[in-house]
Design a protein around this motif. Structure first.
Motif, PDB file in Angstrom:
ATOM      1  N   ILE A   1     -12.673 -13.373   2.715  1.00 13.76           N
ATOM      2  CA  ILE A   1     -13.441 -12.226   3.206  1.00 13.76           C
ATOM      3  C   ILE A   1     -14.484 -11.798   2.175  1.00 13.76           C
ATOM      4  O   ILE A   1     -14.363 -12.049   0.982  1.00 13.76           O
ATOM      5  CB  ILE A   1     -12.529 -11.009   3.520  1.00 13.76           C
ATOM      6  N   GLY A   2     -15.520 -11.132   2.682  1.00 14.96           N
ATOM      7  CA  GLY A   2     -16.461 -10.427   1.830  1.00 14.96           C
ATOM      8  C   GLY A   2     -17.553 -11.282   1.230  1.00 14.96           C
ATOM      9  O   GLY A   2     -17.421 -12.493   1.083  1.00 14.96           O
TER      10      GLY A   2
ATOM     11  N   LEU B   1     -18.499  -3.094   0.829  1.00 15.04           N
ATOM     12  CA  LEU B   1     -18.016  -2.728   2.156  1.00 15.04           C
ATOM     13  C   LEU B   1     -16.527  -2.427   2.100  1.00 15.04           C
ATOM     14  O   LEU B   1     -15.790  -2.979   1.279  1.00 15.04           O
ATOM     15  CB  LEU B   1     -18.288  -3.846   3.160  1.00 15.04           C
ATOM     16  N   TYR B   2     -16.088  -1.564   3.008  1.00 18.01           N
ATOM     17  CA  TYR B   2     -14.702  -1.090   3.038  1.00 18.01           C
ATOM     18  C   TYR B   2     -13.870  -1.961   3.976  1.00 18.01           C
ATOM     19  O   TYR B   2     -14.306  -2.318   5.071  1.00 18.01           O
ATOM     20  CB  TYR B   2     -14.706   0.357   3.520  1.00 18.01           C
TER      21      TYR B   2
ATOM     22  N   ALA C   1     -12.106  -1.540  -1.624  1.00 18.17           N
ATOM     23  CA  ALA C   1     -13.430  -0.957  -1.798  1.00 18.17           C
ATOM     24  C   ALA C   1     -14.505  -2.031  -1.878  1.00 18.17           C
ATOM     25  O   ALA C   1     -15.688  -1.724  -1.734  1.00 18.17           O
ATOM     26  CB  ALA C   1     -13.469  -0.089  -3.058  1.00 18.17           C
ATOM     27  N   SER C   2     -14.098  -3.272  -2.097  1.00 14.94           N
ATOM     28  CA  SER C   2     -15.063  -4.358  -2.250  1.00 14.94           C
ATOM     29  C   SER C   2     -14.331  -5.678  -2.120  1.00 14.94           C
ATOM     30  O   SER C   2     -13.147  -5.794  -2.466  1.00 14.94           O
ATOM     31  CB  SER C   2     -15.746  -4.273  -3.614  1.00 14.94           C
ATOM     32  N   ALA C   3     -15.029  -6.689  -1.606  1.00 21.16           N
ATOM     33  CA  ALA C   3     -14.472  -8.045  -1.567  1.00 21.16           C
ATOM     34  C   ALA C   3     -15.613  -9.037  -1.650  1.00 21.16           C
ATOM     35  O   ALA C   3     -16.632  -8.881  -0.981  1.00 21.16           O
ATOM     36  CB  ALA C   3     -13.680  -8.266  -0.273  1.00 21.16           C
TER      37      ALA C   3
ATOM     38  N   ARG D   1     -12.905   5.125  -0.807  1.00 19.83           N
ATOM     39  CA  ARG D   1     -13.751   3.933  -0.646  1.00 19.83           C
ATOM     40  C   ARG D   1     -14.400   3.482  -1.954  1.00 19.83           C
ATOM     41  O   ARG D   1     -15.418   2.797  -1.948  1.00 19.83           O
ATOM     42  CB  ARG D   1     -14.820   4.157   0.430  1.00 19.83           C
ATOM     43  N   SER D   2     -13.821   3.866  -3.067  1.00 23.75           N
ATOM     44  CA  SER D   2     -14.372   3.517  -4.368  1.00 23.75           C
ATOM     45  C   SER D   2     -13.237   3.199  -5.326  1.00 23.75           C
ATOM     46  O   SER D   2     -12.124   3.723  -5.191  1.00 23.75           O
ATOM     47  CB  SER D   2     -15.208   4.692  -4.913  1.00 23.75           C
TER      48      SER D   2
END
Length: 680
Positions: free
Chosen positions: A612-613, A626-627, A587-589, A489-490
């Motif tokens: 998204i995100g 967020l994942y 891991a991010s959006a 997740r990173s």
């Protein structure tokens, strides 16, 4: 002591009570409380517009009836808080809220001011004060529609004080959005210069004056300032940005500041994250130039609008935030003041050991005997790695959160969450769980996706539930043909460039903090001036050849171009009638649309995430937000056998500078039948 104020303070206290007929009773109660506390060095004194509480070690002054902390006296310093600030801007609780239907994460900032003050406890061992207010229709649109009860606790012999609050929304009240709530402390800038939040992030800090025009130059957004003419020349040329100092909640137990003359440490200790939102790895603000210390309970940082709490009209809700502990310490003789950090860490361990506290007087705060616990063991079964055997979920994050869908815990904000890390054999034990209904959730470093146990777990007082062995089967359709990264997740394992020398923060130059430097997003265009990133399976190394963030290409100060990354690979014995699966874990959006194309960049994408995100982790020096996990089926007819294949990843939204994604892990799986045939 304050003998001259006993009778007058009783009068001044009672004028804030809603029922003035209770004056005599309040007088008797207050005078008895003061006398009892004074006998052991505990003292409460009510002045015209303030309450002063002291235990002989620490003295705190609060505005009455608002309940803002206006003064903290310790170790010969008359006030640790910034005396040049208005009293409302020294130590305070606040919220950011907005009307229902509001878009985005910005709302009205409101200091939470009480309208009445009450002594809850006054004994030889403890003083607890309440500053509360309720909401009614006369303040609709002006004040957040919540009942607020702020509490402050001072214990006998304690070098510090506790604060917590109970927020409540009643059924007859209107709907609204809650974006942020926290406790903030503004310390004296002439005293506190050394900041510490971890063993690898602590040092002398610039002054707040250095961020002002003439000394500082604002960069891409207001929080980021280039120090061009700081008071202390050593900081010249550095970037200061409060987001550079963010920490994941699991690591955010203690942080604060050190004054060297006289040696005093001011520390904010959070013994439990049960009342915070977003789970154990959500990044959050803590201490930053000001000198400022924060305890953030709800925020949209590194999550965006997904983390806005939305209350419906008439929705019943109540939550306790805290208690947190404000710990003050000093050294003896000629001891190095920097050792105050080690002492603060030790005190943090003491506070964690004593959680949940047994002294808060509110019935809404559950003590240990009212709570329950859950234990068990988590195993992982991935037959394409270990056949049919299960392996221990070593280092898994296992938690209880309100019932919901798989992965819903990272966006759930209204209730409580309880997380632990499993041991090497996958065993976990989650203590001190507040009564209620939960699902059990988990994720395991090294494996994609989320685990959710579908059973509703009902926690009652003193219950101890043994879940036994739980088996997580991560998403898998076939064998791994190739992979990029490590699923945790990173994006930390990917290539993080050196910062532009013009924008360096010197104490963030080394691992594990290199990703926190300002402006890394613009290094992509500098490192790939003639074309976008190309990654060749079997040749490229993701630690060196895979940029940590899929960002836009900077053309000028106003134009950013879409970018397409290419993954090149070869396959053999393609079966056109079979389906391959492309796993794309983000891991991010941030306001991004990742489009996937196979072998022809000019055709329509076979998959698009859509927009998204909103976590803004790229701009805020994060390594994740967020994942997201996308499982994309690819028909074998799109792939070439014994030839080079190309997967194109296009970040197609380019309206603003910081649109982009960070990848966690990418994998291509072959058909299941291919493996079955090989096994047989």
């Amino acid at each position: 002591m304050y003998p001259g104020f006993l009778f007058l303070s009783a009068l001044s206290f009672c004028i804030f009570l809603p029922d003035k007929l209770c004056l005599t009773r309040a007088q008797r109660s207050l005078m008895a409380a003061e006398a009892q506390a004074e006998a052991v060095g505990m003292n409460i004194s009510f002045l015209d517009n303030h309450v002063v509480v002291s235990n002989g070690i620490v003295q705190i002054t609060l505005s009455n009836p608002e309940g803002h902390i206006t003064g903290i006296q310790y170790n010969g310093i008359d006030n640790l808080l910034e005396v040049t600030n208005e009293e409302i801007n020294r130590g305070y609780w606040d919220v950011v809220w907005s009307p229902p239907g509001s878009i985005g994460t910005k709302g009205v900032l409101e200091r939470l001011a009480g309208t009445s003050c009450e002594i809850i406890v006054a004994t030889e061992e403890q003083v607890e004060l309440s500053f509360s207010r309720t909401w009614d229709s006369s303040v609709e649109g002006k004040l957040v529609p919540l009942k607020i009860d702020k509490r402050y606790i001072l214990l006998h012999g304690s070098s510090g004080f506790y604060t917590y609050a109970i927020y409540e929304h009643l059924e007859e009240w209107p709907s609204f959005n809650l974006d942020n709530t926290r406790v903030a402390f503004k310390l004296r800038k002439d005293k506190f210069h050394y900041m510490a939040m971890s063993d690898d992030r602590q040092r002398d800090m610039p002054l707040p004056d250095d961020r002002l025009p003439g000394r500082g130059e604002q960069l891409a957004y207001p929080e980021a300032v280039l120090l061009v003419n700081p008071v202390e020349p050593e900081f010249k040329g550095e970037v200061d940005d409060k987001y550079q100092y963010a920490s994941e909640l699991k690591d955010l137990r203690v942080h604060g500041w050190i004054c060297s003359d006289p040696p005093v440490g001011f520390w904010q200790i959070t013994p439990s994250n049960e009342f915070r939102v977003g789970g154990p790895i959500k990044p959050e603000l803590n201490s930053h130039v000001g000198p400022t210390t924060l305890a953030v309970f709800v925020s949209t940082h590194y999550g965006g609008s997904d983390l806005v709490i939305k209350f419906g009209e008439g929705e019943l809700w109540k939550k306790v935030f805290g208690p947190i502990f404000i710990y003050l310490n000093t050294v003896v003789d000629e001891e190095d003041p920097h050792t105050l950090w080690d002492d603060a860490k030790n005190q943090m361990s003491v506070e964690v050991e004593h959680w949940p506290y047994d002294f808060p007087a509110s019935n809404d705060f559950q003590s240990a005997h009212q709570r329950g616990s859950v234990s068990g063991r988590l195993l992982v079964q991935d037959r394409f790695i270990t056949n049919d055997d299960c392996i221990p979920a070593k280092g898994a994050y296992v938690g209880l959160a309100p019932p919901g869908d798989v992965g819903s815990w990272q966006r759930e904000c209204k209730k409580y969450q309880f997380w632990v890390e499993a041991d090497e054999k996958g065993y976990f034990s989650i203590p001190n769980i507040i009564t209620g209904e939960y699902n059990l959730y988990a994720w395991v470093p090294g494996f994609i996706g989320d685990y959710r146990n579908s059973s509703i777990i009902n926690i009652t007082s003193s219950v101890n539930i043994d879940m036994g062995d739980l088996v997580y089967e991560p998403p898998r359709d076939g064998p791994t043909l190739w992979e990029i990264g490590f699923p945790d997740r990173s994006a930390a394992e990917f290539f993080i460039p050196d910062p532009n020398p013009k924008y360096v923060n010197k104490f963030l130059l080394h691992e594990p903090n290199r990703f926190r430097q300002y402006g890394l997003w613009d290094r992509y265009a500098e490192l790939y001036p003639d074309g976008d990133l190309m990654y060749t399976i079997g040749e490229s190394n993701y630690t060196q050849d895979f940029f940590f963030a899929h960002v836009l290409r900077k053309m000028d100060n106003y134009t950013y171009e879409k970018t397409t990354w290419t993954i090149k690979f070869s396959l053999y014995d393609i079966n056109e009638s079979e389906t391959y699966v492309f796993r794309l874990a983000l891991a991010s959006a941030h306001q991004s649309d990742v489009q996937v194309r196979i072998n022809d960049l000019n055709k329509e994408p076979i998959f698009s995430t859509g927009k998204i995100g909103g976590d803004n982790a790229i701009a805020r020096h994060g390594i994740h937000g967020l994942y997201w996990l996308f499982n994309i089926e690819i028909s074998g007819i799109y792939l070439y056998s014994h030839e080079e294949n190309f997967i194109y990843l296009t970040q197609a939204n380019n309206q603003s500078r910081f649109q982009g994604v960070m990848y966690d892990y990418i994998r291509l799986e072959g058909p299941r039948t291919f493996v079955v045939n090989k096994i047989t």
